[in-house]
Motif scaffolding. Structure first.
Motif, PDB file in Angstrom:
ATOM      1  N   ASP A 152       0.858  -1.183   0.000  1.00 42.75           N
ATOM      2  CA  ASP A 152       0.000   0.000   0.000  1.00 42.75           C
ATOM      3  C   ASP A 152       0.898   1.239   0.000  1.00 42.75           C
ATOM      4  OD1 ASP A 152      -1.595   2.141   0.633  1.00 42.75           O
ATOM      5  OD2 ASP A 152      -2.627   1.165   2.284  1.00 42.75           O
ATOM      6  N   PRO A 153       0.832   2.076  -1.043  1.00 39.37           N
ATOM      7  CA  PRO A 153       1.729   3.239  -1.094  1.00 39.37           C
ATOM      8  C   PRO A 153       1.600   4.174   0.106  1.00 39.37           C
ATOM      9  CG  PRO A 153       0.783   2.831  -3.252  1.00 39.37           C
ATOM     10  CD  PRO A 153       0.070   1.917  -2.287  1.00 39.37           C
ATOM     11  N   LEU A 154       0.373   4.379   0.609  1.00 43.11           N
ATOM     12  CA  LEU A 154       0.204   5.259   1.761  1.00 43.11           C
ATOM     13  C   LEU A 154       0.913   4.681   2.976  1.00 43.11           C
ATOM     14  CD1 LEU A 154      -0.989   7.720   3.128  1.00 43.11           C
ATOM     15  CD2 LEU A 154      -3.129   6.473   3.425  1.00 43.11           C
ATOM     16  N   GLU A 155       0.689   3.401   3.222  1.00 47.66           N
ATOM     17  CA  GLU A 155       1.363   2.727   4.335  1.00 47.66           C
ATOM     18  C   GLU A 155       2.876   2.759   4.141  1.00 47.66           C
ATOM     19  OE1 GLU A 155       1.817  -1.859   6.013  1.00 47.66           O
ATOM     20  OE2 GLU A 155       0.027  -1.276   4.885  1.00 47.66           O
ATOM     21  N   ASP A 156       3.296   2.554   2.909  1.00 46.85           N
ATOM     22  CA  ASP A 156       4.708   2.538   2.559  1.00 46.85           C
ATOM     23  C   ASP A 156       5.383   3.855   2.914  1.00 46.85           C
ATOM     24  OD1 ASP A 156       6.694   0.942   1.627  1.00 46.85           O
ATOM     25  OD2 ASP A 156       6.236   1.168  -0.485  1.00 46.85           O
ATOM     26  N   VAL A 157       4.763   4.965   2.508  1.00 44.53           N
ATOM     27  CA  VAL A 157       5.364   6.279   2.730  1.00 44.53           C
ATOM     28  C   VAL A 157       5.354   6.645   4.210  1.00 44.53           C
ATOM     29  CG1 VAL A 157       5.109   8.747   2.291  1.00 44.53           C
ATOM     30  CG2 VAL A 157       4.918   7.129   0.407  1.00 44.53           C
ATOM     31  N   LEU A 158       4.237   6.392   4.899  1.00 47.84           N
ATOM     32  CA  LEU A 158       4.177   6.709   6.327  1.00 47.84           C
ATOM     33  C   LEU A 158       5.205   5.911   7.109  1.00 47.84           C
ATOM     34  CD1 LEU A 158       0.316   7.000   6.928  1.00 47.84           C
ATOM     35  CD2 LEU A 158       1.986   8.853   6.760  1.00 47.84           C
ATOM     36  N   SER A 159       5.424   4.663   6.710  1.00 49.94           N
ATOM     37  CA  SER A 159       6.446   3.844   7.351  1.00 49.94           C
ATOM     38  C   SER A 159       7.835   4.368   7.044  1.00 49.94           C
ATOM     39  CB  SER A 159       6.306   2.393   6.891  1.00 49.94           C
ATOM     40  OG  SER A 159       7.340   1.591   7.425  1.00 49.94           O
ATOM     41  N   LEU A 160       8.082   4.719   5.791  1.00 53.41           N
ATOM     42  CA  LEU A 160       9.382   5.242   5.390  1.00 53.41           C
ATOM     43  C   LEU A 160       9.723   6.515   6.152  1.00 53.41           C
ATOM     44  CD1 LEU A 160      11.595   4.873   2.890  1.00 53.41           C
ATOM     45  CD2 LEU A 160      10.480   6.969   2.142  1.00 53.41           C
ATOM     46  N   ASP A 180       8.992   7.282   9.136  1.00 55.90           N
ATOM     47  CA  ASP A 180       9.041   7.098  10.594  1.00 55.90           C
ATOM     48  C   ASP A 180       7.961   7.914  11.289  1.00 55.90           C
ATOM     49  OD1 ASP A 180      11.253   5.389  10.519  1.00 55.90           O
ATOM     50  OD2 ASP A 180      12.663   7.057  10.509  1.00 55.90           O
ATOM     51  N   THR A 181       6.731   7.772  10.818  1.00 57.82           N
ATOM     52  CA  THR A 181       5.624   8.552  11.362  1.00 57.82           C
ATOM     53  C   THR A 181       5.393   8.203  12.832  1.00 57.82           C
ATOM     54  OG1 THR A 181       4.606   8.547   9.183  1.00 57.82           O
ATOM     55  CG2 THR A 181       3.207   9.156  11.058  1.00 57.82           C
ATOM     56  N   ARG A 182       5.394   9.224  13.672  1.00 60.14           N
ATOM     57  CA  ARG A 182       5.179   9.030  15.115  1.00 60.14           C
ATOM     58  C   ARG A 182       4.234  10.103  15.637  1.00 60.14           C
ATOM     59  NH1 ARG A 182      11.487   7.989  17.061  1.00 60.14           N
ATOM     60  NH2 ARG A 182      11.925   6.285  15.578  1.00 60.14           N
ATOM     61  N   SER A 183       3.471   9.729  16.624  1.00 57.97           N
ATOM     62  CA  SER A 183       2.566  10.712  17.234  1.00 57.97           C
ATOM     63  C   SER A 183       3.068  11.085  18.622  1.00 57.97           C
ATOM     64  CB  SER A 183       1.144  10.140  17.334  1.00 57.97           C
ATOM     65  OG  SER A 183       1.093   9.098  18.292  1.00 57.97           O
ATOM     66  N   HIS A 184       2.786  12.311  19.015  1.00 58.06           N
ATOM     67  CA  HIS A 184       3.168  12.823  20.331  1.00 58.06           C
ATOM     68  C   HIS A 184       1.943  13.528  20.897  1.00 58.06           C
ATOM     69  CE1 HIS A 184       7.395  12.253  18.964  1.00 58.06           C
ATOM     70  NE2 HIS A 184       6.894  12.649  17.804  1.00 58.06           N
ATOM     71  N   LEU A 185       1.348  12.950  21.916  1.00 55.98           N
ATOM     72  CA  LEU A 185       0.136  13.527  22.494  1.00 55.98           C
ATOM     73  C   LEU A 185       0.505  14.638  23.461  1.00 55.98           C
ATOM     74  CD1 LEU A 185      -1.875  10.251  23.114  1.00 55.98           C
ATOM     75  CD2 LEU A 185      -2.087  11.841  21.217  1.00 55.98           C
ATOM     76  N   SER A 186      -0.291  15.695  23.474  1.00 51.18           N
ATOM     77  CA  SER A 186      -0.013  16.840  24.327  1.00 51.18           C
ATOM     78  C   SER A 186      -1.066  16.960  25.416  1.00 51.18           C
ATOM     79  CB  SER A 186       0.030  18.131  23.492  1.00 51.18           C
ATOM     80  OG  SER A 186      -1.237  18.385  22.920  1.00 51.18           O
ATOM     81  N   THR A 187      -0.844  17.904  26.306  1.00 52.16           N
ATOM     82  CA  THR A 187      -1.794  18.199  27.366  1.00 52.16           C
ATOM     83  C   THR A 187      -3.118  18.666  26.764  1.00 52.16           C
ATOM     84  OG1 THR A 187       0.013  18.818  28.835  1.00 52.16           O
ATOM     85  CG2 THR A 187      -2.182  19.652  29.393  1.00 52.16           C
ATOM     86  N   SER A 188      -4.229  18.227  27.364  1.00 52.53           N
ATOM     87  CA  SER A 188      -5.544  18.673  26.901  1.00 52.53           C
ATOM     88  C   SER A 188      -5.782  20.126  27.318  1.00 52.53           C
ATOM     89  CB  SER A 188      -6.643  17.781  27.486  1.00 52.53           C
ATOM     90  OG  SER A 188      -6.459  16.440  27.089  1.00 52.53           O
ATOM     91  N   LEU A 189      -6.756  20.769  26.684  1.00 50.38           N
ATOM     92  CA  LEU A 189      -7.090  22.152  27.011  1.00 50.38           C
ATOM     93  C   LEU A 189      -8.574  22.248  27.338  1.00 50.38           C
ATOM     94  CD1 LEU A 189      -6.385  25.207  27.140  1.00 50.38           C
ATOM     95  CD2 LEU A 189      -6.999  25.334  24.712  1.00 50.38           C
ATOM     96  N   ALA A 190      -8.876  22.732  28.553  1.00 54.83           N
ATOM     97  CA  ALA A 190     -10.254  22.999  28.959  1.00 54.83           C
ATOM     98  C   ALA A 190     -10.439  24.507  29.045  1.00 54.83           C
ATOM     99  CB  ALA A 190     -10.556  22.347  30.311  1.00 54.83           C
ATOM    100  N   ALA A 191     -11.568  24.993  28.537  1.00 58.86           N
ATOM    101  CA  ALA A 191     -11.795  26.443  28.511  1.00 58.86           C
ATOM    102  C   ALA A 191     -13.272  26.740  28.719  1.00 58.86           C
ATOM    103  CB  ALA A 191     -11.321  27.025  27.183  1.00 58.86           C
ATOM    104  N   GLY A 192     -13.543  27.974  29.141  1.00 57.94           N
ATOM    105  CA  GLY A 192     -14.921  28.392  29.335  1.00 57.94           C
ATOM    106  C   GLY A 192     -15.029  29.899  29.349  1.00 57.94           C
ATOM    107  N   GLY A 193     -16.230  30.404  29.157  1.00 53.70           N
ATOM    108  CA  GLY A 193     -16.449  31.839  29.129  1.00 53.70           C
ATOM    109  C   GLY A 193     -15.805  32.451  27.908  1.00 53.70           C
ATOM    110  N   ASP A 194     -15.220  33.662  28.079  1.00 49.54           N
ATOM    111  CA  ASP A 194     -14.493  34.327  27.006  1.00 49.54           C
ATOM    112  C   ASP A 194     -13.021  33.972  27.123  1.00 49.54           C
ATOM    113  OD1 ASP A 194     -16.786  35.591  26.057  1.00 49.54           O
ATOM    114  OD2 ASP A 194     -16.558  37.247  27.484  1.00 49.54           O
TER     115      ASP A 194
END
Length: 303
Positions: free
Chosen positions: A2-10, A12-26
């Motif tokens: 699969d070319p898409l899988e091939d390129v993402l693997s090539l 070194d696709t990695r994810s980095h999760l960040s802190t969530s954001l809670a907000a309210g009002g203005d």
């Protein structure tokens, strides 16, 4: 392959999760240009997104997500007329994985970023629009919502290996977002990614990726795609922006570059593995694309 899988693997696709954001009002939070590809999902409420250089704002509703594929600053806000605050101090004060701004928690966003190898800009990111918006209301986005729900669940429950699981789920989400983009891409889009949206071109791409060292001809690729040689050549050039054999040569260079950085495999062996008859043939082609010889590329690390 699969070319898409091939390129993402090539890449070194990695994810980095960040802190969530809670907000309210203005509220209004200003973010510096991110490294890699930034993503956010609105898990509760809604807000506005402004991206430098893009018309806006983009309205984000509950369940929506977006990818920011360029290194540009952006702002998330409740509405107009609110003075922005920098994201740095807001996230530095986070507690239990959640940063807070404004008054209340009517809005909740989870997010992170994707990082890639050194060739990502040319191979993937330049073929994408600066912002990809996936509305929650589109039926096609069901798989994206599933991945985001699973990420949210992992981060809240914090079971064994939760962070690792959530990171892999984020890559799953990226693949589905790219699929959605391909399904609805404008006809003017070009690049190998756009080629995946054309069944004829996709068949030729799959053949190239399955056997990159093979001495392909346009006629052979056309037979794999069940079209004439002239039809494949025209459709491939229109979608990808280059001919089939030109693409093949470029892909071989990408594979060679990857192998050069992975270890001490002899350059001559790499040349034969990716379809070049000799080390000198690979060196000539490699320098034409990257500007350096294979040996110099390895020495410099290029990451």
């Amino acid at each position: 392959m699969d070319p898409l899988e091939d390129v993402l693997s090539l890449l070194d696709t990695r994810s980095h999760l960040s802190t969530s954001l809670a907000a309210g009002g203005d509220w209004c939070v200003r973010f510096s240009p991110p490294s890699g590809v930034k993503f956010n999902s609105v898990r509760r409420g809604g807000c506005l997104l402004d991206v430098e250089g893009e018309p806006g704002p983009l309205v984000l509703a509950e369940g929506d997500c977006f990818l920011l594929t360029r290194r540009r600053g952006f702002t998330l806000r409740s509405g107009f007329g609110v003075e922005p605050v920098d994201a740095g101090p807001v996230f530095a004060a986070a507690e239990n994985g959640v940063a807070r701004t404004g008054e209340g928690e009517d809005v909740l966003l989870v997010g992170g970023r994707f990082s890639f190898g050194s060739r990502a800009r040319e191979l993937l990111l330049d073929n994408l629009p600066p912002v990809i918006h996936v509305p929650a209301g589109s039926g096609q986005a069901e798989t994206v919502r599933w991945a985001l729900d699973a990420i949210d669940r992992e981060l809240r429950q914090r079971g064994m290996g939760a962070t690792l699981v959530a990171q892999h789920l984020a890559v799953v989400m990226l693949v589905h977002v790219l699929r959605l983009y391909l399904a609805g891409r404008p006809s003017t889009a070009t690049g190998w990614l756009a080629g995946l949206g054309d069944p004829t071109v996709a068949a030729a791409l799959a053949s190239i990726h399955a056997e990159p060292a093979r001495a392909w001809t346009v006629a052979e690729l056309a037979r794999r795609a069940s079209v004439s040689r002239s039809t494949l050549a025209a459709r491939f050039k229109a979608a990808v922006g280059r001919g089939p054999l030109e693409y093949l040569r470029a892909w071989r260079i990408e594979l060679a570059a990857k192998r050069l950085l992975q270890g001490g495999e002899p350059v001559a062996a790499i040349a034969h593995a990716v379809g070049y008859g000799s080390e000198s043939a690979l060196s000539t082609a490699f320098k034409r694309v990257t500007g350096v010889s294979p040996r110099d590329y390895r020495k410099q690390g290029h990451r």
